[in-house]
Each structure stands twice: as C-alpha cells, then as structure tokens.
Design an enzyme around this catalytic site. Sequence first.
Site, PDB file in Angstrom:
ATOM      1  N   MET A 131     -10.088 -18.989   8.321  1.00  0.00           N
ATOM      2  CA  MET A 131      -9.663 -19.510   7.022  1.00  0.00           C
ATOM      3  C   MET A 131      -8.195 -19.915   7.066  1.00  0.00           C
ATOM      4  SD  MET A 131     -11.430 -16.735   4.452  1.00  0.00           S
ATOM      5  CE  MET A 131     -11.337 -15.332   5.574  1.00  0.00           C
ATOM      6  N   CYS A 141      -6.100 -11.512  -3.252  1.00  0.00           N
ATOM      7  CA  CYS A 141      -6.588 -12.354  -2.168  1.00  0.00           C
ATOM      8  C   CYS A 141      -7.972 -11.892  -1.706  1.00  0.00           C
ATOM      9  CB  CYS A 141      -5.600 -12.315  -1.012  1.00  0.00           C
ATOM     10  SG  CYS A 141      -6.035 -13.354   0.380  1.00  0.00           S
ATOM     11  N   CYS A 169      -0.380 -11.962   2.346  1.00  0.00           N
ATOM     12  CA  CYS A 169      -1.732 -12.397   2.702  1.00  0.00           C
ATOM     13  C   CYS A 169      -1.794 -13.910   2.875  1.00  0.00           C
ATOM     14  CB  CYS A 169      -2.703 -11.945   1.614  1.00  0.00           C
ATOM     15  SG  CYS A 169      -4.416 -12.384   1.924  1.00  0.00           S
TER      16      CYS A 169
END
Length: 385
Positions: free
Chosen positions: A36, A101, A197
């Site tokens: 990701m 997140c 994050c």
Amino acid sequence: MDSKRRIVVGLSGGVDSAVSAWLLKEQGWDVVGLFMKNWEDDDDDEYCSSRQDWLDAAAVADVIGIDLEHVNFAAEYRDRVFAEFLREYKAGRTPNPDVLCNAEIKFKAFLDHALRLGAERIATGHYARVREADDRFELLKGLDPAKDQSYFLHRLNQAQLARTLFPLGELHKTEVRRIAERIGLPNAKKKDSTGICFIGERPFREFLNRYLNHAPGPMIDDRGREVGRHVGLSFYTLGQRQGLGLGGQRAGGGTHAPWYVAHKDLARNALFVVQGHDHPWLRGRTLRADELSWVAGQAPTAGALAAKTRYRQADAGCRVEIESGSMRLAFDADQWAMTPGQSVVLYDGEVCLGGGVIAQVPEPALPALAPPLPRRRRRHAVVAR
C-alpha cells in the site's frame, strides 16, 4: 488451489509482514502480497521512502514465491486519516494516527480491495490475536508483551475481525527475527519503523510546520513565571520532555530537574511546564472519553476493568461508567500525563474491549501570570571630547 483459500497479506517491506506471509504460505494458503502506498507528498530518499519499502517488499515476495500487487490509497489516507490528524493538532490535542489508520486504511480500504481480488481473508504483521467465542470475534493481546499492538487495533469491528488473521500473535519478536534469518529473507535485520503511519520517519516539528499555522508564545512555570518561549502549541504534547530548550534552567533556586509539558492554555497561547517527572500537574485519576468504539459492537458492562491511556503502559485498574456516547474512567492509582486526543483502551484480562478518544482530563489550578521582569536600562559611556 481453491480460491476460497486465498489470503491477501499487507506487505510493508518490514520483517513482520514478510514472516506473516511466509507462515501463511506454509499453512497452505494461496497468498497474495499487497503493498500500500498511502503518502505521496515529499516521498523521496531523504526519509524512509515508500520506494525503498516497495523494493524490500518485492524482494520478499520473490524469496517467498508469491505475487505482489502495488495499490495507491493516498487519496483515502489524506481524506480519512491525515485531515483528521491535522484537525486534532489545530485544536490543541495530540492525535494517534496509527489508530485511525488501522481502522480506515489497513482494515477498511485494504480489506475492501482484497475482497475484490477474491480473497477470503486478509492478514497483517500486527502482534495481536483473534479468537472466535460464542459466535463473536474477540481481539486479544499478542503473546509478546513488549510488542502487543492491540491498543492500536481497538477500533476494529466484528466484520473486520471475521476476515482478519494475525499470524504473529502467538510469537515473540525474537522468534520472528530468527525465522526471517533462517529462511533467508532479505529484510531479516531491517529495523522496525517508528514514524507516522505511512508517512515515515522525519523531523516531526518540521513536518507539521508545513501544514499548521503557528503562533509563538510564553512558556510558564507553576508559579506563573515566564521561563521560555514556545514555537506554537500544536508542536507540543503533554508529558513531552525533549525539545523545550529549558535543559539547564533552575526553577526558583530548585534543582536541575528536567522540564515537562503539563498544560496547554489555548486562550492565552501559553504552554505550562513543570520540573520533575512526578510533579502533581502531570498526574491524575479521572478522564472522559468520546468517539467510543467497541469490538463486540456494544459497550461492556460498567464496572471494574483495566485500561491504557498510552501504548507503552501497563494495564491500570479502573472503574468505568458509560452513558450517552461518553465514557468516564476513575483509576485506582494516579496516571501520568493523560493526553486529550490520545486513545484510552479498555481490557478485560487479555481481551481488548475497545475504547475512545480522551476528551477531558483534570486541569491544574493555573497560577496568575507573573508580571514580566523589568528590563535593565543600558548605561551609555560618556566620551570626553
């Protein structure tokens, strides 16, 4: 292999997710890796760039022998996580982006994408466990007490847990490192990430300075005296010791005890600081939390439980009252530097029940601000002509 046995593993480039993928393949799953990319601003080689993480993830996938897909969730991250992150800082609070997140990206956007790929489950490298009991899914602490990450996962719901595996939940980090070295993973000795994050490790104040307005103001001690200047309240958090620029100052002839941030006064744009880790202003026994989220889908019964108000903290006994979307906690003993914007997470033994965002903590009895010291007049020498 039956497509119902397909599992999509979030490969970050780190050792934890890599070992998770290998373990699942050994168990017979049809493993697909998913990398990701969720941050695009200034994503370069100066900090822990996503490009290097992608290369590490690709090398891992090659060694394990699995397919790897690259997906960009930058828009979702900015809208669902980063925008809220900035709103909280502007309001004078200290948010926890990892909690949001996980709930919005890793177990929502990522899960939705994995299901479109035909996956039955998803998996990550978190140190936590899932247990099915009485047709419900429980979120449990990881068995390695030094690495347990259930605190960051407390917003996960039943639908998310039903689709999630945590292969490392039964392992200690030392064992994960040994597995990585034994099977020849190229990132076996890669250090753990400690940055924001998906944004990475970078100078935090410099990073926030790009997005937040800042107004310098006074640093005030517990006697009301100005002892320094702050660069903007958004850049400080309760309990902060580093970066205050007050290292060698004494407080009215006292010892050289370190200074800590104890309170933010937004109305006066003043940052109150105290000396000593055990100063009374840094301790309290009650809080109120809002934005509640419960793993079971409903609030636990009010009464005696345990809670954490920060990640690196032992469970603390408390009494809980929940009413009208808010939760009040009364702890058995003083808690240190409870911080609005951070998460308070409830536990019943090894079971993580959920929690909320700290909205209110006891405020110290602030002193009146002392008048500034008069400036000394400079004497000019008289030059004879």
